[in-house]
Design a protein around this motif. Structure first.
Motif, mmCIF file in Angstrom:
data_model
loop_
_atom_site.group_PDB
_atom_site.id
_atom_site.type_symbol
_atom_site.label_atom_id
_atom_site.label_comp_id
_atom_site.label_asym_id
_atom_site.label_seq_id
_atom_site.Cartn_x
_atom_site.Cartn_y
_atom_site.Cartn_z
ATOM 1 N N PHE A 24 0.841 -1.195 0.000
ATOM 2 C CA PHE A 24 0.000 0.000 0.000
ATOM 3 C C PHE A 24 0.879 1.248 0.000
ATOM 4 O O PHE A 24 2.080 1.174 0.286
ATOM 5 C CB PHE A 24 -0.932 -0.007 1.215
ATOM 6 C CG PHE A 24 -1.797 -1.223 1.323
ATOM 7 C CD1 PHE A 24 -2.784 -1.474 0.375
ATOM 8 C CD2 PHE A 24 -1.634 -2.139 2.350
ATOM 9 C CE1 PHE A 24 -3.591 -2.603 0.462
ATOM 10 C CE2 PHE A 24 -2.434 -3.265 2.452
ATOM 11 C CZ PHE A 24 -3.412 -3.498 1.494
ATOM 12 N N SER A 25 0.266 2.382 -0.294
ATOM 13 C CA SER A 25 1.002 3.650 -0.324
ATOM 14 C C SER A 25 1.739 3.865 0.992
ATOM 15 O O SER A 25 1.174 3.701 2.082
ATOM 16 C CB SER A 25 0.047 4.808 -0.586
ATOM 17 O OG SER A 25 -0.519 4.720 -1.874
ATOM 18 N N PHE A 26 3.015 4.269 0.865
ATOM 19 C CA PHE A 26 3.860 4.424 2.050
ATOM 20 C C PHE A 26 5.043 5.310 1.698
ATOM 21 O O PHE A 26 5.669 5.133 0.651
ATOM 22 C CB PHE A 26 4.359 3.053 2.535
ATOM 23 C CG PHE A 26 5.154 3.094 3.814
ATOM 24 C CD1 PHE A 26 4.515 3.049 5.039
ATOM 25 C CD2 PHE A 26 6.543 3.175 3.793
ATOM 26 C CE1 PHE A 26 5.234 3.080 6.220
ATOM 27 C CE2 PHE A 26 7.270 3.210 4.964
ATOM 28 C CZ PHE A 26 6.619 3.159 6.196
ATOM 29 N N ALA A 27 5.360 6.256 2.590
ATOM 30 C CA ALA A 27 6.509 7.149 2.407
ATOM 31 C C ALA A 27 6.430 7.815 1.025
ATOM 32 O O ALA A 27 5.435 8.454 0.716
ATOM 33 C CB ALA A 27 7.810 6.398 2.616
ATOM 34 N N ASN A 28 7.468 7.633 0.196
ATOM 35 C CA ASN A 28 7.492 8.302 -1.110
ATOM 36 C C ASN A 28 6.736 7.546 -2.192
ATOM 37 O O ASN A 28 6.638 8.026 -3.324
ATOM 38 C CB ASN A 28 8.941 8.507 -1.561
ATOM 39 C CG ASN A 28 9.673 9.504 -0.688
ATOM 40 O OD1 ASN A 28 9.061 10.442 -0.152
ATOM 41 N ND2 ASN A 28 10.968 9.315 -0.516
ATOM 42 N N TYR A 29 6.211 6.358 -1.859
ATOM 43 C CA TYR A 29 5.405 5.609 -2.830
ATOM 44 C C TYR A 29 3.936 5.946 -2.614
ATOM 45 O O TYR A 29 3.402 5.757 -1.515
ATOM 46 C CB TYR A 29 5.631 4.108 -2.675
ATOM 47 C CG TYR A 29 4.606 3.274 -3.417
ATOM 48 C CD1 TYR A 29 4.551 3.298 -4.802
ATOM 49 C CD2 TYR A 29 3.682 2.491 -2.729
ATOM 50 C CE1 TYR A 29 3.599 2.562 -5.496
ATOM 51 C CE2 TYR A 29 2.737 1.736 -3.406
ATOM 52 C CZ TYR A 29 2.698 1.785 -4.789
ATOM 53 O OH TYR A 29 1.745 1.056 -5.470
ATOM 54 N N TYR A 30 3.298 6.426 -3.680
ATOM 55 C CA TYR A 30 1.884 6.791 -3.565
ATOM 56 C C TYR A 30 1.109 6.259 -4.759
ATOM 57 O O TYR A 30 1.471 6.497 -5.918
ATOM 58 C CB TYR A 30 1.717 8.311 -3.494
ATOM 59 C CG TYR A 30 0.263 8.741 -3.466
ATOM 60 C CD1 TYR A 30 -0.526 8.526 -2.334
ATOM 61 C CD2 TYR A 30 -0.323 9.335 -4.587
ATOM 62 C CE1 TYR A 30 -1.863 8.907 -2.313
ATOM 63 C CE2 TYR A 30 -1.660 9.725 -4.572
ATOM 64 C CZ TYR A 30 -2.426 9.493 -3.430
ATOM 65 O OH TYR A 30 -3.749 9.856 -3.407
ATOM 66 N N ASP A 31 0.053 5.523 -4.454
ATOM 67 C CA ASP A 31 -0.883 5.044 -5.467
ATOM 68 C C ASP A 31 -2.285 5.287 -4.911
ATOM 69 O O ASP A 31 -2.658 4.677 -3.905
ATOM 70 C CB ASP A 31 -0.657 3.552 -5.742
ATOM 71 C CG ASP A 31 -1.596 2.989 -6.810
ATOM 72 O OD1 ASP A 31 -2.621 3.633 -7.112
ATOM 73 O OD2 ASP A 31 -1.314 1.885 -7.324
#
Length: 231
Positions: A24-31
């Motif tokens: 799931f979306s976390f830190a600098n990863y976003y979806d």
């Protein structure tokens, strides 16, 4: 309805000392399509290199579960807990009103592999808590965390339960789902069929509006998965 979250579609981060996959979306990863599922907010699949780790950092109002797959975690927190978690152990840290902790791979030669799971609580601002246990690898369903600590499981601040599923070769198990509740299945080891959908290592399945699921191992090896029963 079952929606798949394939392993190769997860967010991927390489920091040199750490390689991680974000379900799931976390830190600098976003979806925007992968913010979480019900109260389940994070599943990070981490590989930490020898002599490396997460420096002291803080959390608040989150139920944080760590599952050690390989190696050992050296844990230290602001509540005075100084622990080592070897492979096979689970840890639940209830952040409550606030806690600081560090996680380190103390080995000079071996990688540390772990799953870090965040579940949003339904009560806030309480005293931080710490629980740690080895639950073994008993066949079938083993309850790891639950709201009431049943079956000697961790007590979690949410109307959610985490189960470890272990299926021997060519075996199956029916899991009933209460009306209005959801299931998330994360495949840890081997290949698992969830009804007519096949999960491989790292894959996940979001299950909603189903009265039950049939969990089947059609291989000749033992498989391991995590099953989240969610509000």
């Amino acid at each position: 309805m079952i929606n798949l979250r394939r392993s190769n579609e997860r967010g991927s981060v390489d920091l040199g000392w750490l390689q991680t996959k974000h379900t799931f979306s976390f830190a600098n990863y976003y979806d925007p399509e992968q913010i979480g599922f019900s109260a389940l907010r994070v599943i990070n699949d981490d590989l930490v290199h020898p002599g490396s780790g997460f420096d002291t950092h803080g959390h608040k109002d989150m139920e944080i579960i760590s599952v050690v797959l390989e190696g050992t975690i050296a844990h230290k927190d602001s509540e005075g807990n100084v622990e080592q978690l070897p492979a096979g152990e689970f840890q639940l840290m209830s952040a409550g009103k606030g806690i600081f902790h560090s996680e380190f791979n103390p080995s000079k030669t071996e990688n540390l592999k772990l799953l870090q799971i965040w579940i949003e609580p339904n009560t806030f601002g309480g005293k931080p808590g710490y629980q740690q246990k080895h639950f073994g690898k008993k066949f079938g369903i083993t309850t790891i965390a639950s709201p009431d600590g049943r079956e000697n499981s961790f007590t979690i601040k949410q109307d959610a339960s985490l189960h470890q599923l272990v299926l021997e070769a060519n075996s199956e198990l029916k899991f009933d789902i209460e009306p209005g509740r959801k299931l998330y299945v994360h495949q840890v080891e081997g290949s698992l069929k969830v009804n007519d959908v096949t999960l491989s290592q790292g894959d996940g399945a979001k299950v909603s509006n189903e009265p039950s699921v049939l969990l089947a191992n059609h291989s000749d090896k033992q498989i391991v998965a995590l099953v989240f029963d969610l509000p």
